[in-house]
Design a protein around this motif. Structure first.
Motif, short mmCIF file in Angstrom:
data_model
loop_
_atom_site.label_atom_id
_atom_site.label_comp_id
_atom_site.label_asym_id
_atom_site.label_seq_id
_atom_site.Cartn_x
_atom_site.Cartn_y
_atom_site.Cartn_z
N ALA A 41 0.82 -1.21 0.00
CA ALA A 41 0.00 0.00 0.00
C ALA A 41 0.86 1.26 0.00
N ALA A 42 2.05 1.19 0.56
CA ALA A 42 2.91 2.38 0.65
C ALA A 42 4.04 2.36 -0.37
N PHE A 43 4.00 1.45 -1.33
CA PHE A 43 5.09 1.35 -2.30
C PHE A 43 5.26 2.67 -3.04
N GLU A 44 6.50 3.18 -3.01
CA GLU A 44 6.90 4.40 -3.73
C GLU A 44 6.03 5.61 -3.37
N ARG A 45 5.45 5.60 -2.21
CA ARG A 45 4.65 6.73 -1.75
C ARG A 45 5.50 7.70 -0.94
N PRO A 46 5.52 8.97 -1.29
CA PRO A 46 4.75 9.58 -2.38
C PRO A 46 5.58 9.93 -3.62
N TYR A 47 6.91 9.83 -3.53
CA TYR A 47 7.76 10.39 -4.58
C TYR A 47 7.57 9.70 -5.92
N GLY A 48 7.64 8.37 -5.93
CA GLY A 48 7.47 7.66 -7.19
C GLY A 48 6.08 7.82 -7.75
N LEU A 49 5.07 7.88 -6.87
CA LEU A 49 3.71 8.10 -7.33
C LEU A 49 3.59 9.45 -8.02
N ALA A 50 4.23 10.47 -7.44
CA ALA A 50 4.17 11.82 -8.01
C ALA A 50 4.77 11.84 -9.42
N TRP A 51 5.89 11.16 -9.61
CA TRP A 51 6.51 11.15 -10.93
C TRP A 51 5.69 10.34 -11.94
N LEU A 52 5.00 9.29 -11.49
CA LEU A 52 4.15 8.56 -12.42
C LEU A 52 3.04 9.47 -12.93
N LEU A 53 2.47 10.27 -12.03
CA LEU A 53 1.43 11.21 -12.46
C LEU A 53 2.01 12.29 -13.35
N GLN A 54 3.24 12.70 -13.12
CA GLN A 54 3.87 13.69 -14.00
C GLN A 54 4.05 13.11 -15.40
N LEU A 55 4.44 11.85 -15.48
CA LEU A 55 4.53 11.19 -16.79
C LEU A 55 3.16 11.17 -17.46
N GLY A 56 2.14 10.85 -16.70
CA GLY A 56 0.80 10.82 -17.25
C GLY A 56 0.34 12.18 -17.74
N ALA A 57 0.62 13.22 -16.96
CA ALA A 57 0.23 14.58 -17.36
C ALA A 57 0.94 14.99 -18.64
N GLU A 58 2.22 14.67 -18.75
CA GLU A 58 2.99 15.02 -19.94
C GLU A 58 2.39 14.38 -21.18
N LEU A 59 2.02 13.12 -21.08
CA LEU A 59 1.45 12.42 -22.23
C LEU A 59 0.06 12.96 -22.57
N ARG A 60 -0.72 13.31 -21.56
CA ARG A 60 -2.06 13.84 -21.81
C ARG A 60 -2.01 15.19 -22.53
N GLU A 61 -0.99 15.98 -22.25
CA GLU A 61 -0.87 17.31 -22.84
C GLU A 61 -0.44 17.27 -24.31
N TRP A 62 0.26 16.23 -24.70
CA TRP A 62 0.92 16.20 -26.00
C TRP A 62 -0.01 15.63 -27.06
N ASP A 63 -0.32 16.42 -28.05
CA ASP A 63 -1.19 16.00 -29.14
C ASP A 63 -0.35 15.32 -30.20
N ASP A 64 -0.09 14.04 -30.00
CA ASP A 64 0.76 13.27 -30.89
C ASP A 64 0.29 11.82 -30.83
N PRO A 65 0.23 11.11 -31.95
CA PRO A 65 -0.27 9.73 -31.92
C PRO A 65 0.54 8.81 -31.02
N ARG A 66 1.84 9.03 -30.94
CA ARG A 66 2.66 8.21 -30.05
C ARG A 66 2.27 8.46 -28.59
N ALA A 67 2.10 9.74 -28.25
CA ALA A 67 1.72 10.08 -26.88
C ALA A 67 0.37 9.47 -26.53
N ARG A 68 -0.57 9.51 -27.47
CA ARG A 68 -1.88 8.92 -27.19
C ARG A 68 -1.76 7.42 -26.96
N ARG A 69 -0.88 6.76 -27.69
CA ARG A 69 -0.67 5.32 -27.52
C ARG A 69 -0.08 5.02 -26.13
N TRP A 70 0.94 5.76 -25.76
CA TRP A 70 1.58 5.52 -24.46
C TRP A 70 0.65 5.94 -23.32
#
Length: 374
Positions: free
Chosen positions: A130-159
């Motif tokens: 339940a506490a795995f990588e909390r909170p630092y790794g969790l924060a970076w996973l969401l940052q990766l997700g936000a970056e991909l959501r912002e980018w209008d590119d077919p590769r980004a949509r796939r990832w």
């Protein structure tokens, strides 16, 4: 101990060097980005050495990193692998097409597959994690997700589609953790809560997750609205890579209207100079870059720089504190960026991500305060 005069002279020299570097920024940025991308490519599929944060419940849990984490097994540890993938995505958005960018896209295609992400989720959902990588790794996973959501590119949509189930798992971890977190975690390393709240908030706004946005804003105000006189002179501690004071201030600019933030910052950091001086905050010193803990201070210089820029961005242009904030940011940026050379894997597996967050001004793209939807 260096006298204040010597420190001031050193800061002035660094500032002069920074001015020259900024004047040649158009030429130097591609070189920097290529260096940072090369460092990430060197580690996102490099399994060993590896420091796993892993509780063994039976012999069956004794598995190699690639079995435990099919997507994020490289870069020495899970969180560094995650933000190494973020770095590749971020620089794919800014760099021209080249052999490097093709290699980055190939690495992302290989690692960010639905099957591999399903393996990551299975790890999270096992008992005792339940506490795995909390909170630092969790924060970076969401940052990766936000970056991909912002980018209008077919590769980004796939990832983005591939990691979306893991984003849900991680955002749910925030929802279960924050109501039970009675106190902020005011340290300069992985467990710090201010950094995690800031990146989590950025993702919630990008993803349209109003429930999580409201929870984070409420918790940030609860924790920090009454904070005063942060002891920044005590920083950095010997293993910091995040400033407790500055990361809190960088979080609060996201959750307070400008007029309120101007007043809050005066009480929280009352000694920010009004004369544009840079020597009120001096960079951390690393004496052994091969030491995985001591090299954290290279990271604190980079993260201080982006936090200082973020704080300044939230103040009116007429605020006399802006000049000193930006002057200190320039000093820290020059020292921090110069340290990212990949000479030793102790810093090489993660510092390029911090440098990329700074040099691409990612923090300044974070949405500022907004009234929460009803």
């Amino acid at each position: 101990m260096l006298s204040k005069t010597i420190i001031s002279c050193a800061a002035a020299a660094i500032m002069a060097g920074t001015a020259l570097a900024q004047a040649d920024e158009a030429q130097s940025m591609p070189d920097l980005e290529a260096r940072f991308m090369t460092m990430a490519l060197d580690c996102v599929q490099r399994e060993y050495p590896n420091k796993i944060s892993h509780v063994l419940s039976s012999d069956a849990d004794a598995q190699p990193p690639h079995s435990l984490h099919p997507a994020f097994y490289g870069c020495f540890d899970w969180h560094s692998s995650v933000h190494g993938h973020w770095l590749l995505v971020r620089l794919l958005r800014t760099m021209p097409e080249s052999e490097l960018t093709q290699a980055a896209a190939a690495a992302l295609d290989a690692n960010l597959t639905p099957e591999h992400i399903a393996g990551e989720i299975a790890y999270f959902e096992a008992d005792g994690r339940a506490a795995f990588e909390r909170p630092y790794g969790l924060a970076w996973l969401l940052q990766l997700g936000a970056e991909l959501r912002e980018w209008d590119d077919p590769r980004a949509r796939r990832w983005s589609a591939a990691i979306a189930p893991l984003e849900q798992t991680v955002s749910d971890r925030y929802r279960s953790w924050l109501p039970n977190l009675a106190y902020p975690i005011r340290i300069g390393t992985h467990n710090q809560s201010a950094f995690a709240l800031a990146l989590g908030l950025d993702w919630a706004r990008e993803a349209g997750d109003v429930e999580l946005e409201r929870l984070i804003v409420t918790k940030a105000i609860e924790f920090h609205a009454e904070d005063r006189n942060c002891p920044i002179s005590y920083e950095p501690s010997g293993e910091d890579f995040l400033s407790p004071c500055l990361m809190e201030a960088d979080l609060m600019r996201r959750v307070m209207p400008e007029a309120d933030y101007v007043v809050w910052l005066e009480g929280f950091l009352p000694d920010i100079p009004l004369d544009g001086a840079s020597d009120w905050l001096t960079p951390g010193i690393v004496l052994d870059a091969s030491d995985g803990k001591l090299v954290h201070l290279d990271g604190v210089n980079l993260s201080r720089a982006w936090a200082l820029e973020g704080i300044a961005s939230a103040l009116p242009h007429t605020d006399p504190r802006r000049a000193a904030l930006l002057a200190a940011a320039a000093v820290h940026a020059e020292v921090g960026t110069r340290s990212v050379d990949g000479a030793d894997y102790a810093g090489g597996h993660w510092l390029a991500s911090f440098a990329t967050y700074l040099t691409t001004r990612r923090g300044l793209e974070a949405p500022a305060w907004r009234a929460l939807p009803e």
